[in-house]
Design a protein around this motif. Sequence first.
Motif, mmCIF file in Angstrom:
data_model
loop_
_atom_site.group_PDB
_atom_site.id
_atom_site.type_symbol
_atom_site.label_atom_id
_atom_site.label_comp_id
_atom_site.label_asym_id
_atom_site.label_seq_id
_atom_site.Cartn_x
_atom_site.Cartn_y
_atom_site.Cartn_z
ATOM 1 N N THR A 101 0.859 -1.182 0.000
ATOM 2 C CA THR A 101 0.000 0.000 0.000
ATOM 3 C C THR A 101 0.901 1.240 0.000
ATOM 4 O OG1 THR A 101 -0.075 0.008 2.412
ATOM 5 C CG2 THR A 101 -1.862 -1.138 1.274
ATOM 6 N N GLY A 102 0.306 2.366 -0.346
ATOM 7 C CA GLY A 102 1.081 3.601 -0.426
ATOM 8 C C GLY A 102 1.904 3.664 -1.703
ATOM 9 N N ALA A 103 1.583 2.786 -2.648
ATOM 10 C CA ALA A 103 2.386 2.719 -3.871
ATOM 11 C C ALA A 103 1.511 2.397 -5.080
ATOM 12 C CB ALA A 103 3.451 1.627 -3.719
ATOM 13 N N VAL A 196 -10.808 1.800 1.645
ATOM 14 C CA VAL A 196 -10.308 1.243 0.384
ATOM 15 C C VAL A 196 -8.799 1.025 0.494
ATOM 16 C CG1 VAL A 196 -10.133 1.564 -2.108
ATOM 17 C CG2 VAL A 196 -12.120 2.455 -0.880
ATOM 18 N N LYS A 197 -8.400 -0.211 0.445
ATOM 19 C CA LYS A 197 -6.967 -0.517 0.573
ATOM 20 C C LYS A 197 -6.377 -0.988 -0.748
ATOM 21 C CE LYS A 197 -5.609 0.688 4.518
ATOM 22 N NZ LYS A 197 -6.077 2.025 4.075
ATOM 23 N N LEU A 198 -7.238 -1.261 -1.720
ATOM 24 C CA LEU A 198 -6.745 -1.693 -3.032
ATOM 25 C C LEU A 198 -7.611 -1.059 -4.111
ATOM 26 C CD1 LEU A 198 -5.057 -3.610 -4.905
ATOM 27 C CD2 LEU A 198 -6.837 -5.325 -4.540
ATOM 28 N N ASN A 239 -4.175 7.808 1.230
ATOM 29 C CA ASN A 239 -5.059 6.834 1.877
ATOM 30 C C ASN A 239 -4.361 5.520 2.220
ATOM 31 O OD1 ASN A 239 -7.660 8.368 1.496
ATOM 32 N ND2 ASN A 239 -6.979 8.205 -0.610
ATOM 33 N N ASN A 240 -3.054 5.486 2.085
ATOM 34 C CA ASN A 240 -2.304 4.249 2.320
ATOM 35 C C ASN A 240 -2.973 3.075 1.602
ATOM 36 O OD1 ASN A 240 -0.293 2.582 3.339
ATOM 37 N ND2 ASN A 240 -1.457 2.105 5.200
#
Length: 314
Positions: A101-103, A196-198, A239-240
Amino acid sequence: MSEENNNDVQNLPGVGAATAEKLVSSGYHDMLSIAVASPGQLVDSTGVSEAVARKMINAARDNMNMGFETGTEVMVRRGQVIKISCGCSSFNTLLGGGFETGAIVECFGEFGSGKTQIGHVLAVQLLKAYPNASVVYIDTENTFRPERIEQLARAAELDVEDTLSKIIVARAYNSDHQMLLAEKVDGLIKEQGKDVKLLVVDSLTAHFRAEFIGRGTLAERQQKLNRHMHTLGRLSSSNNMCVFVTNQVMSKPDQFFGDPTTAIGGHVVAHASTFRIYLRKGKKGTRVAKLIDAPNLPDGECVFEVVEGGLNDV
Ligand code: GTP
Ligand code: MG
């Protein structure tokens, strides 16, 4: 009277109610999003003059107390990074533990190389590890398949209905629509409270490639694509979240040695992506993933196969 909120974009100089609304609807919900925007982006989304846009950005930056931070602080932030498993250990290892995440993580490769499959697998694997998270899937080629999610969810011993309900799918009909959908993701998070993580964008470049044909339109295409990549980058960091994008390849006829293919989107996509993975078909139905760009990992390769339950080591 409404409550005073320091983080409210309406507190910025030159921003009235109408401009604030335009900012919010374009995804600029808070000071941070404006502090990291470029004047051109704000001009595009609100119609203010460039001078006003600059003032807004500077004020947001002052407000945010932005600037230098210690390595320790960066380390703490890095500690919040989630590594989403793709269910295949050699592939996870190639990426230092999983899809971060963060990318922005880009997979490019020819048709059938497994890009769409990886998008589906990541969605299910994320929800297995983080049942309270959500996935947004921007589908530009009409290749999202709930049936495939069902299969993968069963293999992961997840409730199928529940899994499908946490994947928010939007079909993008052209590049403008695709860009708009990406800008709306902030709203899902801020207004609907989705974690939302993805975010999957499959395919990142197909519409752009189809709509802008010929040399004359290349600059315009790259400019638009650049703006889109900025939106995605901002989403991933503020939002990581892991932004997983797929990309096609075109043949490079002037290359005689090695693999004569190159990713669409050129430097714009290459520079904006934090991790880049090149997928190709290997022997006996296998797939080869090659890490070609990553901030802190050595380049390397792994071999995997797509099976009913997801991705497997070979
Ligand atoms: P384009 O979008 O056309 O550029 O290709 P892509 O890279 O997205 O390919 P995709 O991910 O759709 O990969 C398709 C390949 O995955 C197929 O050729 C199959 O080999 C494999 N595949 C897809 N679904 C399944 C499945 O349910 N079981 C198995 N065993 N393999 C599958
Ligand atoms: Mg595909």
